[in-house]
Design a protein around this motif. Structure first.
Motif, PDB file in Angstrom:
ATOM      1  N   UNK A  59      -6.381   8.000   4.268  1.00  0.00           N
ATOM      2  CA  UNK A  59      -7.324   7.107   3.302  1.00  0.00           C
ATOM      3  C   UNK A  59      -8.540   7.096   4.132  1.00  0.00           C
ATOM      4  N   UNK A  60      -9.647   7.341   3.241  1.00  0.00           N
ATOM      5  CA  UNK A  60     -10.900   6.930   3.185  1.00  0.00           C
ATOM      6  C   UNK A  60     -11.611   5.835   2.425  1.00  0.00           C
ATOM      7  N   UNK A  68      -9.205   5.042  -0.770  1.00  0.00           N
ATOM      8  CA  UNK A  68      -9.158   6.416  -1.558  1.00  0.00           C
ATOM      9  C   UNK A  68      -8.293   7.213  -0.742  1.00  0.00           C
ATOM     10  N   UNK A  69      -7.213   8.055  -1.294  1.00  0.00           N
ATOM     11  CA  UNK A  69      -6.317   8.903  -0.539  1.00  0.00           C
ATOM     12  C   UNK A  69      -7.195  10.437  -0.466  1.00  0.00           C
ATOM     13  N   UNK A  70      -7.412  10.668   0.618  1.00  0.00           N
ATOM     14  CA  UNK A  70      -8.271  11.807   0.834  1.00  0.00           C
ATOM     15  C   UNK A  70      -8.400  12.001   2.252  1.00  0.00           C
ATOM     16  N   UNK A  71      -8.388  13.298   2.779  1.00  0.00           N
ATOM     17  CA  UNK A  71      -8.124  13.334   4.162  1.00  0.00           C
ATOM     18  C   UNK A  71      -9.765  13.492   4.884  1.00  0.00           C
ATOM     19  N   UNK A 126      -8.253   6.767   8.528  1.00  0.00           N
ATOM     20  CA  UNK A 126      -9.283   7.864   9.057  1.00  0.00           C
ATOM     21  C   UNK A 126     -10.593   6.919   9.469  1.00  0.00           C
ATOM     22  N   UNK A 127     -10.884   7.396  10.666  1.00  0.00           N
ATOM     23  CA  UNK A 127     -11.727   6.674  11.362  1.00  0.00           C
ATOM     24  C   UNK A 127     -12.872   7.403  12.137  1.00  0.00           C
ATOM     25  N   UNK A 151       6.323   0.595   4.677  1.00  0.00           N
ATOM     26  CA  UNK A 151       5.037   1.088   4.969  1.00  0.00           C
ATOM     27  C   UNK A 151       4.402   0.745   6.325  1.00  0.00           C
ATOM     28  N   UNK A 152       3.503   1.672   6.682  1.00  0.00           N
ATOM     29  CA  UNK A 152       3.039   1.377   8.043  1.00  0.00           C
ATOM     30  C   UNK A 152       1.401   2.001   7.906  1.00  0.00           C
ATOM     31  N   UNK A 153       0.660   1.380   8.614  1.00  0.00           N
ATOM     32  CA  UNK A 153      -0.975   2.049   8.749  1.00  0.00           C
ATOM     33  C   UNK A 153      -0.886   2.711  10.375  1.00  0.00           C
ATOM     34  N   UNK A 154      -1.366   3.773  10.581  1.00  0.00           N
ATOM     35  CA  UNK A 154      -1.719   4.227  11.764  1.00  0.00           C
ATOM     36  C   UNK A 154      -3.207   5.073  11.687  1.00  0.00           C
ATOM     37  N   UNK A 155      -3.747   5.421  13.108  1.00  0.00           N
ATOM     38  CA  UNK A 155      -4.935   5.978  13.284  1.00  0.00           C
ATOM     39  C   UNK A 155      -4.836   6.516  14.711  1.00  0.00           C
ATOM     40  N   UNK A 156      -5.777   7.347  14.851  1.00  0.00           N
ATOM     41  CA  UNK A 156      -6.314   8.108  16.260  1.00  0.00           C
ATOM     42  C   UNK A 156      -7.201   6.997  16.816  1.00  0.00           C
TER      43      UNK A 156
END
Length: 264
Positions: A59-60, A68-71, A126-127, A151-156
């Protein structure tokens, strides 16, 4: 031993009941995409759902504050348009074709309505490490309110998991890790500091870095480990040996590689 004690104190493991579902299936990386089916598209998610796979997506944030769902952070690679995603509204993005197909960029709300709890979903936030993350995290949390599917959220970015720890503690949160060439002592210290800051419920680990003593230590103490991106037989073997779930790609093949015991 000192690190193990600090891990336990600074980044405690979650209740196993909260995260048991993470390792119960594998996840289609950006959906089951391939020729004629763009990544992170509703068509790719429909294929994953039809085959019973969990879904990983990205998501962005749009200019009007929607997830929105986009890499990518720019439109150039995946569409005929150019420029940053964040400069377009969700409605404008929703009119942009993906990869020359009839598929367009969906909102997270539209995708979750499509999934509707049929399969679990891992949402990568995405961050940019230099950007403020609160607005993006909040845009995702607003969509997740009332969503009852797994569901889960995750990030670098460890700030993302920490934001959810503070502001949405019931949301399952993950830290994405890639060791790359950063395996010397400074890299090990950075990973530990990221873990302590993030306080994640699970790790999503680069399959190229497995086996990893860091990942193994966290897994032993109760953090599930998903691994990405599983694309070939060697990766599949590593996922089976050193992780609880695989985030996989098939290049459009009908049958994905699975770890033994994984549920389709």
């Amino acid at each position: 031993m000192p690190f193990a004690l600090l891990d336990r104190w600074v980044s405690p493991v979650p209740d196993p009941r909260k995260v048991a579902w993470i390792g119960a299936q594998d996840y289609a990386h950006r959906g089951l995409h391939g020729s004629g089916v763009p990544e992170n598209s509703r068509a790719a998610f429909a294929k994953a759902i039809a085959q019973g796979h969990g879904i990983e997506l990205d998501v962005q944030r749009s200019s009007d504050g929607q997830a929105v769902v986009f890499h990518d952070d720019a439109l150039d690679r995946l569409t005929a348009e150019a420029g940053p995603v964040v400069r377009r509204s969700a409605a404008q993005l929703g009119a942009i074709a993906l990869g020359g197909t009839a598929e367009t960029i969906p909102t997270l709300r539209q995708v979750l309505a499509q999934i509707a709890g049929q399969v679990p979903v891992l949402i990568e936030v995405k961050s940019d490490r230099h950007a403020r993350i609160a607005a993006l995290c909040l845009s995702v949390r607003r969509v997740l309110e009332g969503y009852t599917g797994q569901h889960a959220v995750m990030s670098f970015d460890p700030r993302v998991a920490r934001w959810y720890w503070r502001n949405s503690p019931h949301t399952v949160r993950g830290l994405i890790v890639s060791e790359g060439e950063d395996r010397a002592l400074p890299g090990k210290l950075r990973r530990r500091l990221s873990l302590w800051h993030a306080r994640p419920d699970f790790l999503a680990y680069d399959v190229r870095d497995l086996p990893s003593s860091f990942a193994a230590a966290q897994r032993r103490r109760g953090l599930p480990v998903a691994t990405w991106t599983v694309r070939e037989a060697e990766h599949d073997e590593r996922a089976e040996a050193y992780a609880d779930a695989a985030i996989f790609e098939t290049g459009g093949a009908e049958n994905a590689p699975f770890r033994s015991g994984a549920q389709a």
